[in-house]
Scaffold this motif. Sequence first.
Motif, mmCIF file in Angstrom:
data_model
loop_
_atom_site.group_PDB
_atom_site.id
_atom_site.type_symbol
_atom_site.label_atom_id
_atom_site.label_comp_id
_atom_site.label_asym_id
_atom_site.label_seq_id
_atom_site.Cartn_x
_atom_site.Cartn_y
_atom_site.Cartn_z
ATOM 1 N N ASN A 1 -7.613 -30.469 16.861
ATOM 2 C CA ASN A 1 -8.906 -31.424 16.953
ATOM 3 C C ASN A 1 -10.033 -30.556 17.139
ATOM 4 O O ASN A 1 -11.215 -31.024 16.755
ATOM 5 N N VAL A 2 -10.054 -29.563 17.667
ATOM 6 C CA VAL A 2 -11.293 -28.769 18.060
ATOM 7 C C VAL A 2 -12.102 -27.934 17.058
ATOM 8 O O VAL A 2 -11.266 -26.848 16.391
ATOM 9 N N GLY A 3 -13.305 -28.260 16.482
ATOM 10 C CA GLY A 3 -13.774 -27.702 15.377
ATOM 11 C C GLY A 3 -13.136 -27.581 14.177
ATOM 12 O O GLY A 3 -13.335 -26.598 13.223
ATOM 13 N N THR A 4 -12.092 -28.503 13.683
ATOM 14 C CA THR A 4 -11.464 -28.263 12.309
ATOM 15 C C THR A 4 -12.013 -29.432 11.576
ATOM 16 O O THR A 4 -12.688 -30.634 11.988
ATOM 17 N N ILE A 5 -11.866 -29.241 10.360
ATOM 18 C CA ILE A 5 -12.422 -30.236 9.323
ATOM 19 C C ILE A 5 -11.201 -31.094 8.542
ATOM 20 O O ILE A 5 -11.062 -32.185 8.425
ATOM 21 N N ASN A 6 -10.440 -30.171 8.179
ATOM 22 C CA ASN A 6 -9.188 -30.608 7.543
ATOM 23 C C ASN A 6 -8.051 -30.453 8.414
ATOM 24 O O ASN A 6 -7.975 -29.548 9.414
ATOM 25 N N ASP A 7 -6.857 -31.140 8.129
ATOM 26 C CA ASP A 7 -5.604 -30.945 8.834
ATOM 27 C C ASP A 7 -5.353 -29.638 8.596
ATOM 28 O O ASP A 7 -5.187 -28.963 7.616
ATOM 29 N N ILE A 8 -4.764 -29.110 9.629
ATOM 30 C CA ILE A 8 -4.120 -27.756 9.573
ATOM 31 C C ILE A 8 -2.735 -27.681 8.773
ATOM 32 O O ILE A 8 -1.950 -28.644 8.424
ATOM 33 N N SER A 9 -2.436 -26.545 7.965
ATOM 34 C CA SER A 9 -1.406 -26.330 7.053
ATOM 35 C C SER A 9 -0.099 -26.756 7.909
ATOM 36 O O SER A 9 0.166 -26.587 9.098
ATOM 37 N N GLY A 10 0.811 -27.132 6.792
ATOM 38 C CA GLY A 10 2.164 -27.563 7.189
ATOM 39 C C GLY A 10 3.133 -26.656 8.246
ATOM 40 O O GLY A 10 3.263 -26.592 9.190
ATOM 41 N N LYS A 11 2.902 -25.271 7.611
ATOM 42 C CA LYS A 11 3.647 -24.156 8.465
ATOM 43 C C LYS A 11 2.839 -23.835 9.861
ATOM 44 O O LYS A 11 3.353 -23.603 10.942
ATOM 45 N N ALA A 12 1.434 -23.841 9.800
ATOM 46 C CA ALA A 12 0.893 -23.646 11.104
ATOM 47 C C ALA A 12 0.955 -24.762 12.164
ATOM 48 O O ALA A 12 1.319 -24.581 13.464
ATOM 49 N N ARG A 13 1.140 -26.003 11.594
ATOM 50 C CA ARG A 13 1.567 -27.163 12.456
ATOM 51 C C ARG A 13 2.924 -26.933 12.972
ATOM 52 O O ARG A 13 3.114 -27.314 14.133
ATOM 53 N N LEU A 14 3.882 -26.939 12.194
ATOM 54 C CA LEU A 14 5.176 -26.489 12.631
ATOM 55 C C LEU A 14 5.378 -25.515 13.574
ATOM 56 O O LEU A 14 6.035 -25.687 14.617
ATOM 57 N N PHE A 15 4.677 -24.459 13.371
ATOM 58 C CA PHE A 15 4.786 -23.251 14.646
ATOM 59 C C PHE A 15 4.253 -23.865 15.872
ATOM 60 O O PHE A 15 4.884 -23.462 16.864
ATOM 61 N N LEU A 16 3.115 -24.660 15.748
ATOM 62 C CA LEU A 16 2.803 -25.286 17.005
ATOM 63 C C LEU A 16 3.494 -26.452 17.524
ATOM 64 O O LEU A 16 3.560 -26.751 18.858
ATOM 65 N N VAL A 17 4.192 -27.055 16.873
ATOM 66 C CA VAL A 17 4.798 -28.624 17.127
ATOM 67 C C VAL A 17 6.226 -28.305 17.822
ATOM 68 O O VAL A 17 6.399 -28.860 18.667
ATOM 69 N N LEU A 18 6.825 -27.355 17.268
ATOM 70 C CA LEU A 18 8.200 -26.816 17.662
ATOM 71 C C LEU A 18 8.351 -26.463 19.130
ATOM 72 O O LEU A 18 9.036 -27.313 19.887
ATOM 73 N N PRO A 19 7.267 -25.751 19.780
ATOM 74 C CA PRO A 19 7.453 -25.570 21.089
ATOM 75 C C PRO A 19 7.214 -26.858 21.850
ATOM 76 O O PRO A 19 7.920 -27.080 22.889
ATOM 77 N N ASP A 20 6.331 -27.435 21.613
ATOM 78 C CA ASP A 20 5.870 -28.740 22.104
ATOM 79 C C ASP A 20 7.045 -29.670 22.349
ATOM 80 O O ASP A 20 7.619 -30.445 23.085
ATOM 81 N N ALA A 21 7.669 -29.892 21.015
ATOM 82 C CA ALA A 21 8.849 -30.741 20.905
ATOM 83 C C ALA A 21 10.131 -30.283 21.678
ATOM 84 O O ALA A 21 10.653 -31.089 22.257
ATOM 85 N N PHE A 22 10.354 -29.099 21.587
ATOM 86 C CA PHE A 22 11.664 -28.640 22.493
ATOM 87 C C PHE A 22 11.419 -28.895 23.926
ATOM 88 O O PHE A 22 12.089 -29.195 24.700
ATOM 89 N N LEU A 23 10.192 -28.466 24.455
ATOM 90 C CA LEU A 23 9.831 -28.889 25.764
ATOM 91 C C LEU A 23 9.949 -30.171 26.290
ATOM 92 O O LEU A 23 10.181 -30.682 27.357
ATOM 93 N N ASP A 24 9.401 -31.132 25.282
ATOM 94 C CA ASP A 24 9.492 -32.591 25.569
ATOM 95 C C ASP A 24 11.180 -33.048 25.535
ATOM 96 O O ASP A 24 11.622 -33.838 26.347
#
Length: 513
Positions: free
Chosen positions: A339-362
């Motif tokens: 969300n912060v300062g972005t224009i286009n969606d972040i790439s799939g690999k970058a999103r996966l790298f950030l999503v995995l820790p969040d999903a694991f902790l959930d």
Amino acid sequence: MDLRRLAVLAAALAALAGGWWGRGAEASIHTYDREPFREVGNAFLLSGGSEGIVADGADPAAPTSSFIKFVNVTFWRTLEAAELHSKMAHSTGLVQAILFEAADRDNIGGSAYGGQRSICCTPDLAKLEGCKQGEVIRRPSSDDPDWPYVLDTHFSGNHLSVRLDDEVVRVTKTGMYNLFFISCDPKLRGLSMSGKTIWRNPGGYLPGRMAPLMKFYVLMSLAYLLVMIVWFSQYIRFWRDILPIQNWITLVIALGLFEMTLWYFEYLNFNSSGVRPVGITTWVVTVGAIRKTISRLLILSISMGYGVVRPTLGGLTSKVLLLGLTYFLASEMLDIAENVGTINDISGKARLFLVLPDAFLDAFLILWIFTSLSRTLEKLQARRSSVKLDIYRKFTNALAISVIASVAWIGYEVYFKATDPFSERWQSAWIITAFWDVLAFVLLVVICYLWAPSQSSQRYAYSGEAADDDDEEAQSLTKGDGEVGMVKMDKDRNVGVSNAFSLEDEAEEDKRE
């Protein structure tokens, strides 16, 4: 319902949902900073953006309110490509901007080329399709022969750059619009682009799929405000009987109201300026991460029987706080990247790298919540604490329903995305995001109802369990404990056995956790 099976199901839900949750990081002012073109089939291509736009009407005399504007768009070629031409040459390379509605996507490109659809016209396709060699294959739309819209830009001489004339393209048909910059010249390998494009809807600069969320956050703010008023009135009225867990509930309500209000003002600013201000966006995602973290820890603490079957979390406090801190950092990083300062969606690999820790902790949190809840219910059943047991059964049912609803919604979301690869149903896409906010709110309301401040709040509090245990219960609890032995039925002996049970249970649970 088997809570352990439900916990496994909830963990799988969290891991799956982690890949889909989150608000889209779109913006209506797309900025390009020497973005490179990539080779696709027989063309060099760069995506300029994709947004849903609502038509402003067909009256040409009316002011333009829905448009796509090109500003300072400049194409750069390599020095090697420029040196292939003389200074006096007129047209030494063509770059085309192609703007089309998703329904007209088949009007771009022609027959198969190298196993995929050809974008550029070749000598053979010129005979078959009637296209112009060296240009993008384009067929007029059945609704408007001027669409797909094409803007041509030619390099001149051996210049390294060429600028596209600033132009405003009016949108008179509601749809999902896509912009691509394409070159069919093989000599323009290494092409790049800078500049920006401005996309506007009649109501402002918010992308069409995000615009309904601004009204949604107004409604959510009002809903949280109503809950806050009702809760706080009860809180003030019975402040002498307030439990520690009710203080945390108050904090979650306040954070929810603050977060929804901030989201509204962030969208309002975005809608008026066309960009996402870093300051307010950082604030809103940080408040959201704090609210999500405290909400999860609140549910975990309730499930562990904090203040009900145990006065404190004891040795588990440090583990719970460490997990909460880790979850906050993972959630904060993901939300800031999206969300912060972005224009286009972040790439799939970058999103996966950030999503995995969040999903694991959930997933880990959900497993811990249901496992702890199952143990707490067993304790309350053994002690025959009917009032507390009734509350926890209702709480368990609410969690079970929320998990079932989440699983069903995840299935619908997967179906929605799988059957709409080109985002043609963008006008209803906002519901995907809104559902999770509504679900969190409803679960919070249930918790507020079950643990509402009242003159009898202390009935739910931990009291050493001595008052809740009758003689028959004490005898049943001590039958399976060899260390305690046979218990007399007098009152003093009963209290001593009850305390031994509590300490042994807490030590056993701490060891297990």
